[in-house]
Design an enzyme around this catalytic site. Structure first.
Site, mmCIF file in Angstrom:
data_model
loop_
_atom_site.group_PDB
_atom_site.id
_atom_site.type_symbol
_atom_site.label_atom_id
_atom_site.label_comp_id
_atom_site.label_asym_id
_atom_site.label_seq_id
_atom_site.Cartn_x
_atom_site.Cartn_y
_atom_site.Cartn_z
ATOM 1 N N ASN A 116 0.876 -1.166 0.011
ATOM 2 C CA ASN A 116 -0.042 0.031 -0.056
ATOM 3 C C ASN A 116 0.734 1.287 0.120
ATOM 4 O O ASN A 116 2.021 1.294 0.514
ATOM 5 C CB ASN A 116 -1.157 -0.018 1.125
ATOM 6 C CG ASN A 116 -0.474 -0.285 2.641
ATOM 7 O OD1 ASN A 116 0.511 -0.753 2.644
ATOM 8 N ND2 ASN A 116 -1.088 0.244 3.601
ATOM 9 N N CYS A 173 -4.221 0.362 -2.614
ATOM 10 C CA CYS A 173 -4.129 -0.598 -1.490
ATOM 11 C C CYS A 173 -2.809 -1.463 -2.136
ATOM 12 O O CYS A 173 -2.671 -1.464 -3.513
ATOM 13 C CB CYS A 173 -5.355 -1.615 -1.714
ATOM 14 S SG CYS A 173 -6.540 -0.724 -0.489
ATOM 15 N N GLU A 175 -2.802 -4.726 -3.008
ATOM 16 C CA GLU A 175 -3.495 -5.831 -4.099
ATOM 17 C C GLU A 175 -3.434 -5.140 -5.436
ATOM 18 O O GLU A 175 -3.127 -5.424 -6.422
ATOM 19 C CB GLU A 175 -4.679 -6.137 -3.660
ATOM 20 C CG GLU A 175 -4.936 -6.835 -2.301
ATOM 21 C CD GLU A 175 -5.118 -6.067 -1.086
ATOM 22 O OE1 GLU A 175 -4.550 -5.112 -1.088
ATOM 23 O OE2 GLU A 175 -5.811 -6.457 -0.383
ATOM 24 N N CYS A 193 -9.951 -5.454 0.542
ATOM 25 C CA CYS A 193 -11.252 -4.454 0.516
ATOM 26 C C CYS A 193 -11.971 -4.612 -0.437
ATOM 27 O O CYS A 193 -11.786 -5.344 -1.519
ATOM 28 C CB CYS A 193 -10.746 -2.840 0.681
ATOM 29 S SG CYS A 193 -10.270 -2.282 -0.763
HETATM 30 N N1 THU Z 1 -5.380 -1.494 2.609
HETATM 31 C C1 THU Z 1 -4.734 -2.367 1.650
HETATM 32 O O1 THU Z 1 -3.669 -2.046 1.090
HETATM 33 N N2 THU Z 1 -5.433 -3.417 0.950
HETATM 34 C C2 THU Z 1 -6.763 -3.687 1.639
HETATM 35 O O2 THU Z 1 -7.042 -4.579 1.108
HETATM 36 C C3 THU Z 1 -7.382 -3.004 2.615
HETATM 37 C C4 THU Z 1 -6.674 -1.811 2.890
HETATM 38 C C5 THU Z 1 -4.403 -0.362 2.988
HETATM 39 C C6 THU Z 1 -5.211 0.789 2.386
HETATM 40 C C7 THU Z 1 -4.484 1.889 3.746
HETATM 41 O O3 THU Z 1 -3.375 2.210 3.124
HETATM 42 C C8 THU Z 1 -4.505 1.055 4.784
HETATM 43 O O4 THU Z 1 -4.622 -0.265 4.297
HETATM 44 C C9 THU Z 1 -5.616 1.128 5.803
HETATM 45 O O5 THU Z 1 -6.949 1.122 5.160
#
Ligand code: THU
Length: 135
Positions: free
Chosen positions: A46, A57, A59, A90
């Site tokens: 992220n 994110c 992914e 998410c």
């Molecule tokens: N985040 C991800 O990288 N992947 C997810 O599937 C859920 C959330 C990150 C986004 C943000 O930088 C942090 O986690 C908190 O939400």
């Protein structure tokens, strides 16, 4: 679902990618590793931003890198967080992953060795896809 010994390298790469996360605002560090049918692995972490909404994110970073690298087909993704149980992707990332494989195995892990093997089709049932655009 897969044997727990399957995708071990993918899991290691997701955990390693998590180490590169740029998450100064949430401190929630995420790593992802996406595997193609020929065994290539594309990683992501992220990347947050002071304006918050431009954050992306792990992914979707992995998907973007893979697509730019010419990949269009994926056999599994491993996602590393520090939560227990390991967090699932998410909703936005579920939709982005679904574009390329609605039956993708999703391996959620944490550094303590906990692992949840899930199917994207269970995480995103009745999903919207390019088929729905064929009107
Ligand atoms: N985040 C991800 O990288 N992947 C997810 O599937 C859920 C959330 C990150 C986004 C943000 O930088 C942090 O986690 C908190 O939400």
């Amino acid at each position: 679902m897969s044997k727990k010994t399957q995708y071990e390298e993918l899991v290691l790469q997701a955990l390693a990618a998590r180490g590169n996360a740029y998450a100064p605002y949430s401190s929630f560090r995420v790593g992802a590793a996406l595997q193609t049918p020929d065994g290539q692995i594309f990683t992501g972490c992220n990347v947050e931003n002071a304006a918050y909404s431009p954050s992306i994110c792990a992914e979707r970073v992995a998907v973007a890198k893979a697509v730019e690298g010419g990949a269009r087909s994926f056999v599994a993704i491993a996602i590393a967080t520090a939560t227990s149980p390991p967090a699932t992707p998410c909703g936005v990332c579920r939709q982005v992953l679904r574009e390329f494989n609605s039956e993708l195995p999703v391996i959620c892990v944490n550094p303590s060795g906990d692992r949840r093997d899930l199917w994207l089709s269970d995480l995103l049932p009745h999903s919207f896809s390019k088929k729905d655009l064929d009107v």
